[in-house]
Design an enzyme around this catalytic site. Structure first.
Site, PDB file in Angstrom:
ATOM      1  N   HIS A 189       0.827  -1.204   0.000  1.00  0.00           N
ATOM      2  CA  HIS A 189       0.000   0.000   0.000  1.00  0.00           C
ATOM      3  C   HIS A 189       0.862   1.255   0.000  1.00  0.00           C
ATOM      4  CE1 HIS A 189      -3.943  -1.571  -0.081  1.00  0.00           C
ATOM      5  NE2 HIS A 189      -3.618  -2.475   0.816  1.00  0.00           N
ATOM      6  N   GLU A 428     -11.361  -9.014 -35.037  1.00  0.00           N
ATOM      7  CA  GLU A 428     -10.154  -8.605 -35.762  1.00  0.00           C
ATOM      8  C   GLU A 428     -10.020  -9.351 -37.083  1.00  0.00           C
ATOM      9  OE1 GLU A 428      -6.609  -9.401 -33.435  1.00  0.00           O
ATOM     10  OE2 GLU A 428      -7.432 -11.254 -32.626  1.00  0.00           O
ATOM     11  N   ASP A 452      -5.024  -6.261 -36.837  1.00  0.00           N
ATOM     12  CA  ASP A 452      -5.258  -7.427 -37.696  1.00  0.00           C
ATOM     13  C   ASP A 452      -6.415  -7.183 -38.649  1.00  0.00           C
ATOM     14  OD1 ASP A 452      -3.308  -9.456 -37.263  1.00  0.00           O
ATOM     15  OD2 ASP A 452      -4.031  -9.578 -35.207  1.00  0.00           O
ATOM     16  N   CYS A 499      -9.211  -1.930 -29.255  1.00  0.00           N
ATOM     17  CA  CYS A 499      -7.915  -2.075 -28.582  1.00  0.00           C
ATOM     18  C   CYS A 499      -6.767  -2.091 -29.587  1.00  0.00           C
ATOM     19  CB  CYS A 499      -7.894  -3.303 -27.686  1.00  0.00           C
ATOM     20  SG  CYS A 499      -8.024  -4.853 -28.591  1.00  0.00           S
TER      21      CYS A 499
HETATM   22  C1  PEP Z   1      -5.051  -6.094 -33.065  1.00  0.00           C
HETATM   23  O1  PEP Z   1      -4.916  -6.997 -33.893  1.00  0.00           O
HETATM   24  O2  PEP Z   1      -5.486  -4.962 -33.335  1.00  0.00           O
HETATM   25  C2  PEP Z   1      -4.662  -6.326 -31.661  1.00  0.00           C
HETATM   26  C3  PEP Z   1      -4.951  -5.474 -30.718  1.00  0.00           C
HETATM   27  O3  PEP Z   1      -3.982  -7.464 -31.388  1.00  0.00           O
HETATM   28  P1  PEP Z   1      -2.411  -7.670 -31.691  1.00  0.00           P
HETATM   29  O4  PEP Z   1      -1.879  -6.346 -32.164  1.00  0.00           O
HETATM   30  O5  PEP Z   1      -1.821  -8.132 -30.417  1.00  0.00           O
HETATM   31  O6  PEP Z   1      -2.468  -8.704 -32.744  1.00  0.00           O
HETATM   32 MG    MG Z   2      -4.549  -9.034 -33.268  1.00  0.00          MG
END
Ligand code: PEP
Ligand code: MG
Length: 544
Positions: A189, A428, A452, A499
């Site tokens: 902490h 993706e 991807d 992401c």
């Molecule tokens: C993506 O494909 O956008 C992703 C977040 O995964 P990575 O880049 O790890 O393939």
């Molecule tokens: Mg990916």
């Protein structure tokens, strides 16, 4: 120049003299008491009341400095002071040994601290410092000793054997440049508070008494302390400190501010992490959680696949450190450009279209189950979600969920305590985006992996630098698939995040908010710049 290493709590630089902080040793002159046990109990109760008041004041101070989540430790201390085991021990020592209340409180504190320190569980181990902290407070109140202060005037880097959470919060920031401790973990902490208070700090350093008064550089970026630094190093680190300060002052005004546009639309901004070291960066940059934990980092350099318990220790640590903020753990995504030495692969003519992501896991159920059990077990220690990569069909999602259920059953039979866990998939592949309507009823959330997705939609190898001029992640085809996925997800009650790298592109933030994207998960350093961008946006204005 001497160099010592430690675990960094915050990636900052402090330059100044080293000063040792030694906690006052309260030698209890009066051990046996002339008073009755009942009278000593009254004294103890009064000191306990006073301690509770002090802790509530410390809570208020911490609330202002570090916010509710991190200030909660002082509420926990108040609860510990009312714990029946603690009180019973003090009472029984008073009744059977005829000693003073301070003696009974000190012995109880030492005994419980030793019990916690001996436990295997790292969380419980860290509670040892907490129980010592509260007992010391009660003893100080009994003997009328005031709270300890820093015994120096000039701003300095504090060196200590260890620090308690209350010492960390109480210290006068204007005289504290950073701190270095011998004991303590980066997850204690005290460490969490230091991080939130933006104090550069290292723990686990072999400190040397002879450093007293010497000039030093504490480099939180590399986990080093340089005592009597060489002039060139001093100059370079001073420049680094200047750079850090400029960036911090620009962005720190944004910490703990909501990601809300001028017209009131909001979005969650989380961090993507690819190593345990990134967790600190995510917190430092005030991410709302971890939107993508790329679990491959546990496998890629390992000679053998990490076991369930090795993985559990890591996931649990991340979940605990995030203290209730969401952590999305993506299951193993090896294959293509991410080859793990522990899984020798057969030659593939087109590895990006090969045995990767969820395909690999469904083909290697033992490896998959080992990971899923670790993730499920970690769900008892925070807010954990699981996410499957490279999905192309409903069948794959159902199969993966079936394996997850099998793991849950196995753990429940073992008597393991499990928490709630959200289940999601990465969108993706073009196939996943195009059948988002069918996939959505199967899951709680979608996370768009635009890296991807772009590669597969545009038929461009993301690894080939020669193709960079053709790689346009903002291509209308990619944007349309993102929109389609968001709309399908929302129709079925799923939240939808991005992401992939596109989520961190400030020029697209407005388009994503207009589409209704719920979460952007980006590299830690991109969290605050993106927040800045969003807070300046007004979606009620027509698009320019
Ligand atoms: C993506 O494909 O956008 C992703 C977040 O995964 P990575 O880049 O790890 O393939
Ligand atoms: Mg990916």
């Amino acid at each position: 120049m001497r160099v010592a290493m430690g675990d960094s709590i915050l990636g900052g630089v402090a330059i100044g003299p080293l000063r040792f902080y030694r906690r006052r040793k309260n030698t209890l002159a009066e051990v046996s008491s002339d008073l009755t046990a009942a009278e000593e109990w009254d004294r103890f109760e009064q000191a306990r009341e006073k301690s509770l008041e002090q802790l509530s004041a410390l809570y208020e101070k911490a609330l202002e400095q570090v916010g509710e989540t991190d200030a909660a430790i002082f509420e926990i201390h108040q609860v510990m002071l009312g714990d029946e085991n603690y009180l019973d021990s003090v009472r029984s020592i008073l009744e059977t040994q005829g000693v003073t209340a301070e003696r009974a409180a000190a012995v109880t504190g030492d005994n419980l601290a030793a019990v916690f320190a001996d436990m295997d569980d790292s969380y419980m181990k860290a509670r040892s410092a907490d129980v010592q902290d509260i007992s010391r407070r009660v003893v100080n109140n009994l003997i009328g000793a005031g709270e300890e202060d820093l015994p120096w005037e000039e701003p300095s880097i504090l060196v200590a054997e260890d620090l308690t959470p209350s010492e960390t919060v109480r210290m006068d920031r204007s005289r504290l440049l950073g701190f270095i401790t011998h004991h303590g973990s980066a997850h204690s902490h005290a460490a969490i508070l230091a991080r939130t208070m933006n104090i550069p700090a290292l723990v686990g350093v072999e400190v040397d008494e002879r450093w007293e008064g010497h000039l030093a550089v504490l480099d939180g970026h590399n986990g080093c302390v340089y005592v009597d630094p060489a002039p060139e190093l001093l100059e370079a680190m001073a420049a680094r400190q200047q750079g850090d300060r400029k960036r911090d002052s620009l962005l720190s005004g944004l910490k703990r501010k909501p990601n809300v546009t001028l017209d009131g639309a909001s979005v969650e901004i989380c961090a993507n992490i690819g190593s345990i070291g990134d967790v600190g960066l995510a917190l430092e940059n005030d991410a709302g959680g971890i939107g993508l934990l790329r679990s491959e980092f546990l496998y890629l350099d390992a000679a053998e696949a990490p076991s369930e318990s090795e993985q559990f220790a890591v996931y649990r640590r991340v979940a605990e450190t995030l203290a209730g903020k969401k952590v999305v753990i993506r299951t193993l995504d090896v294959g293509a450009d991410k080859q793990a030495a522990c899984f020798p692969s057969e030659h593939e003519a087109n590895p990006a279209l090969g045995m990767r992501g969820i395909r690999f896991c469904l083909e290697h159920r033992d490896i998959f189950k080992e990971q899923l059990r670790a993730i499920l077990r970690a769900s008892a220690y925070g807010t954990v979600a699981v996410m499957f990569p490279m999905v192309t069909s409903v069948r794959e999602v159902r199969d993966a969920k079936e394996v997850l259920e099998e793991c849950r059953e196995e753990l429940l039979q073992r008597g393991t305590v499990l928490g709630e866990i959200e289940v999601g998939i990465m969108v993706e592949t073009p196939a996943a985006a195009l059948i988002a309507e069918e996939l959505a009823p199967e899951v709680d959330f979608f996370s768009l992996g635009t890296n991807d997705l772009t590669q597969y939609v545009l038929a461009i190898d993301r690894q080939n630098p020669k193709l960079a001029p053709f790689y346009n992640a903002q291509h209308a085809a990619v944007m349309q698939l993102i929109r389609l996925t968001v709309e399908a997800g929302h129709r079925h009650g799923c939240w939808v995040g991005i992401c992939g790298d596109l989520g961190a592109d400030p020029t697209l933030a407005e388009a994503f908010l207009r589409m209704g994207v719920d979460e952007l998960s980006v590299p830690p350093a991109a969290v605050l710049p993106l927040r800045q961008k969003i807070r300046g946006m007004d979606l009620s204005q027509k698009k320019g």
